[in-house]
Design a protein around this motif. Structure first.
Motif, PDB file in Angstrom:
ATOM      1  N   THR A 252       0.864  -1.183   0.000  1.00  0.00           N
ATOM      2  CA  THR A 252       0.000   0.000   0.000  1.00  0.00           C
ATOM      3  C   THR A 252       0.900   1.232   0.000  1.00  0.00           C
ATOM      4  OG1 THR A 252      -0.118   0.372   2.405  1.00  0.00           O
ATOM      5  CG2 THR A 252      -1.626  -1.274   1.460  1.00  0.00           C
ATOM      6  N   PRO A 253       0.368   2.403  -0.357  1.00  0.00           N
ATOM      7  CA  PRO A 253       1.181   3.629  -0.379  1.00  0.00           C
ATOM      8  C   PRO A 253       1.305   4.265   1.000  1.00  0.00           C
ATOM      9  CG  PRO A 253      -1.010   4.117  -1.165  1.00  0.00           C
ATOM     10  CD  PRO A 253      -0.975   2.634  -0.920  1.00  0.00           C
ATOM     11  N   TYR A 254       1.556   3.467   2.019  1.00  0.00           N
ATOM     12  CA  TYR A 254       1.543   3.967   3.399  1.00  0.00           C
ATOM     13  C   TYR A 254       2.506   3.128   4.214  1.00  0.00           C
ATOM     14  CZ  TYR A 254      -0.530   5.627   7.822  1.00  0.00           C
ATOM     15  OH  TYR A 254      -0.747   6.192   9.052  1.00  0.00           O
ATOM     16  N   ASN A 255       3.179   3.744   5.186  1.00  0.00           N
ATOM     17  CA  ASN A 255       4.072   2.983   6.052  1.00  0.00           C
ATOM     18  C   ASN A 255       3.720   3.133   7.525  1.00  0.00           C
ATOM     19  OD1 ASN A 255       4.871   5.589   6.538  1.00  0.00           O
ATOM     20  ND2 ASN A 255       6.989   5.345   5.850  1.00  0.00           N
ATOM     21  N   GLY A 256       2.518   3.631   7.787  1.00  0.00           N
ATOM     22  CA  GLY A 256       2.038   3.710   9.168  1.00  0.00           C
ATOM     23  C   GLY A 256       1.116   2.553   9.484  1.00  0.00           C
ATOM     24  N   THR A 257       0.571   2.570  10.681  1.00  0.00           N
ATOM     25  CA  THR A 257      -0.301   1.481  11.108  1.00  0.00           C
ATOM     26  C   THR A 257      -1.675   1.594  10.457  1.00  0.00           C
ATOM     27  OG1 THR A 257       0.824   1.246  13.230  1.00  0.00           O
ATOM     28  CG2 THR A 257      -1.422   0.414  13.088  1.00  0.00           C
ATOM     29  N   LEU A 258      -2.168   0.477   9.949  1.00  0.00           N
ATOM     30  CA  LEU A 258      -3.536   0.381   9.430  1.00  0.00           C
ATOM     31  C   LEU A 258      -4.369  -0.371  10.460  1.00  0.00           C
ATOM     32  CD1 LEU A 258      -2.871  -0.456   5.663  1.00  0.00           C
ATOM     33  CD2 LEU A 258      -3.709   1.700   6.628  1.00  0.00           C
ATOM     34  N   PHE A 259      -5.260   0.364  11.122  1.00  0.00           N
ATOM     35  CA  PHE A 259      -6.054  -0.227  12.191  1.00  0.00           C
ATOM     36  C   PHE A 259      -7.162  -1.136  11.678  1.00  0.00           C
ATOM     37  CE2 PHE A 259      -4.835   3.859  14.454  1.00  0.00           C
ATOM     38  CZ  PHE A 259      -3.825   3.250  15.173  1.00  0.00           C
ATOM     39  N   GLY A 260      -7.629  -0.917  10.452  1.00  0.00           N
ATOM     40  CA  GLY A 260      -8.751  -1.714   9.981  1.00  0.00           C
ATOM     41  C   GLY A 260      -8.801  -1.834   8.486  1.00  0.00           C
ATOM     42  N   ILE A 261      -9.546  -2.845   8.028  1.00  0.00           N
ATOM     43  CA  ILE A 261      -9.756  -3.061   6.605  1.00  0.00           C
ATOM     44  C   ILE A 261     -11.189  -3.537   6.405  1.00  0.00           C
ATOM     45  CG2 ILE A 261      -8.904  -5.447   6.636  1.00  0.00           C
ATOM     46  CD1 ILE A 261      -7.547  -4.642   3.878  1.00  0.00           C
ATOM     47  N   VAL A 262     -11.861  -3.009   5.380  1.00  0.00           N
ATOM     48  CA  VAL A 262     -13.281  -3.275   5.173  1.00  0.00           C
ATOM     49  C   VAL A 262     -13.544  -3.625   3.710  1.00  0.00           C
ATOM     50  CG1 VAL A 262     -15.620  -2.352   5.324  1.00  0.00           C
ATOM     51  CG2 VAL A 262     -13.905  -1.675   7.022  1.00  0.00           C
ATOM     52  N   PRO A 263     -13.884  -4.878   3.393  1.00  0.00           N
ATOM     53  CA  PRO A 263     -14.321  -5.205   2.033  1.00  0.00           C
ATOM     54  C   PRO A 263     -15.729  -4.665   1.800  1.00  0.00           C
ATOM     55  CG  PRO A 263     -13.605  -7.164   3.262  1.00  0.00           C
ATOM     56  CD  PRO A 263     -13.795  -6.066   4.240  1.00  0.00           C
ATOM     57  N   ALA A 264     -15.994  -4.186   0.585  1.00  0.00           N
ATOM     58  CA  ALA A 264     -17.305  -3.642   0.243  1.00  0.00           C
ATOM     59  C   ALA A 264     -17.717  -4.159  -1.133  1.00  0.00           C
ATOM     60  CB  ALA A 264     -17.274  -2.115   0.277  1.00  0.00           C
ATOM     61  N   ALA A 265     -18.866  -3.695  -1.605  1.00  0.00           N
ATOM     62  CA  ALA A 265     -19.397  -4.156  -2.883  1.00  0.00           C
ATOM     63  C   ALA A 265     -18.506  -3.725  -4.041  1.00  0.00           C
ATOM     64  CB  ALA A 265     -20.812  -3.611  -3.075  1.00  0.00           C
ATOM     65  N   HIS A 266     -18.645  -4.417  -5.176  1.00  0.00           N
ATOM     66  CA  HIS A 266     -17.949  -4.084  -6.421  1.00  0.00           C
ATOM     67  C   HIS A 266     -16.431  -4.158  -6.277  1.00  0.00           C
ATOM     68  CE1 HIS A 266     -21.946  -2.797  -7.470  1.00  0.00           C
ATOM     69  NE2 HIS A 266     -21.910  -1.773  -6.636  1.00  0.00           N
ATOM     70  N   ASP A 267     -15.945  -5.171  -5.523  1.00  0.00           N
ATOM     71  CA  ASP A 267     -14.509  -5.409  -5.346  1.00  0.00           C
ATOM     72  C   ASP A 267     -13.795  -4.266  -4.644  1.00  0.00           C
ATOM     73  OD1 ASP A 267     -14.583  -7.916  -6.509  1.00  0.00           O
ATOM     74  OD2 ASP A 267     -14.153  -7.156  -8.518  1.00  0.00           O
ATOM     75  N   GLN A 268     -14.550  -3.407  -3.956  1.00  0.00           N
ATOM     76  CA  GLN A 268     -13.921  -2.299  -3.246  1.00  0.00           C
ATOM     77  C   GLN A 268     -13.348  -2.772  -1.914  1.00  0.00           C
ATOM     78  OE1 GLN A 268     -15.533   1.959  -3.967  1.00  0.00           O
ATOM     79  NE2 GLN A 268     -17.320   0.696  -3.508  1.00  0.00           N
TER      80      GLN A 268
END
Length: 364
Positions: A252-268
């Motif tokens: 991902t274009p980030y090097n900090g902490t990612l607290f969460g991830i959420v799959p959504a409709a249309h492959d988002q």
């Protein structure tokens, strides 16, 4: 129907200190009061009280028309009237609980400090312990001891697990996700991930199936359909690859902490974390776009609802709404703005928010 506390996004010790200061002070006023022997919180049931509805809660989820919230010292609260009144659940531990999920109306799981995994079969009213950090450590040590000829990483993983188990220390689980009443996962610090295929009666370590040699912490696990994702430190996202049965690292274009991830409709796919960081993917994580938010606070929860609508919950108390598939956001007016640790949708017109003063329900 899931929600998880995002460890690291606020100072839990500060909250615990504020909660306990009154208790400690009152104890000091009792002259000559005998010292109480320490009892491990993994073995002590949560304290019962009629005044816990306003205590700090760290996660909340909706179970049909019911709300279930979890918080400090093993407190779990249940409401069947959209948060107007609360009933305290029976909980066999007094460790801090940070995430809760219900794949169906009756079957639920909660996780937290001490590596505890709790299970409810009655919609959250009563809970039993299925796993704790000491049990999980033994499972991992036994598994990697007995499988050296089948797993190239067994010796290394065994050494790491034995190092974490020094002095009987336990590692917290930070999130839990179940695809149905039988199949589920728990994740936590130092690459720890365990899975069950029988509703938590038995758990199996999966640390050998992750592309995570640095042992970055796992903060969140979520899925949709046959897709499963993990987010963690250093801007890392892992996607479960069905062919190899491994959790493959995604850039991902980030090097900090990612607290969460959420799959959504249309492959988002939406990932979020520190200092207002929010990322959107339209191809299941193959590429990412950073979406600017009008806040600099840590994002603690993202809630898709309705057609192309999305709520973003910030630790500082702001609630942002998007009506264009997370391309732009605006602030949502609230009755009060206090720090927030999590949220869930009550229905299409209301949300439940948790923080240091308990749970409140707000209209959209």
């Amino acid at each position: 129907m899931r929600e998880g506390f995002l460890a690291g996004c606020f100072d839990l010790n500060r909250i615990r200190g504020a909660v306990m200061s009154g208790i400690v002070l009152s104890g000091l006023l009792v002259a000559g009061a005998p010292a109480l022997a320490f009892e491990p919180p993994l073995e002590v049931p949560a304290m019962r009280s009629d005044r816990l509805a306003g205590s700090p809660m760290l996660a909340v989820t909706s179970v049909g028309s019911r709300l279930v919230a979890v918080g400090l010292r093993g407190v779990i609260l249940v409401s069947d009237d959209q948060g107007k009144t609360w009933t305290q659940a029976q909980v066999p531990v007094s460790v801090d609980l940070v995430a809760v999920t219900f794949p169906s109306a009756n079957q639920g799981w909660a996780v937290g400090h001490g590596g505890v995994v709790l299970h409810s079969q009655d919609g959250g009213l009563t809970w039993e312990k299925q796993l704790d950090g000491l049990m999980a450590s033994k499972l991992a040590i036994d598994f990697y001891t007995s499988n050296p000829e089948h797993l190239a990483e067994a010796a290394d993983l065994l050494a790491k697990e034995q190092n974490l188990a020094v002095d009987k220390e336990t590692q917290p689980f930070l999130d839990v996700f179940f695809t149905d009443d039988l199949h589920g996962y728990v994740v936590g610090t130092f690459n720890r991930i365990f899975a069950t295929e029988d509703g938590g009666q038995h758990w199996k370590p999966l640390m050998h199936l992750t592309d995570n040699p640095q042992e970055w912490h796992f903060y969140s696990i979520a899925g949709a359909g046959d897709q499963l994702f993990i987010s963690g430190e250093q801007g890392r996202v892992w996607r479960h690859d069905l062919q190899s049965n491994r959790f493959v690292s995604i850039d991902t274009p980030y090097n900090g902490t990612l607290f969460g991830i959420v799959p959504a409709a249309h492959d988002q796919l939406f990932a979020y974390g520190m200092r207002g960081s929010f990322f959107r993917s339209s191809d299941q994580g193959m590429s990412w776009e950073r979406v600017p938010l009008p806040v600099n606070s840590n994002v603690v929860r993202v809630l898709p609802y309705g057609q192309d609508r999305l709520l973003v919950i910030a630790q500082s108390g702001e609630v942002l709404v998007s009506s264009d598939g997370a391309r732009s956001f605006k602030a949502l007016p609230q009755s009060s703005q206090i720090p927030l640790f999590g949220a869930t949708m009550v229905d299409e017109k209301r949300m439940a928010l948790v923080g240091p003063l308990g749970v409140r329900v707000e209209g959209l």
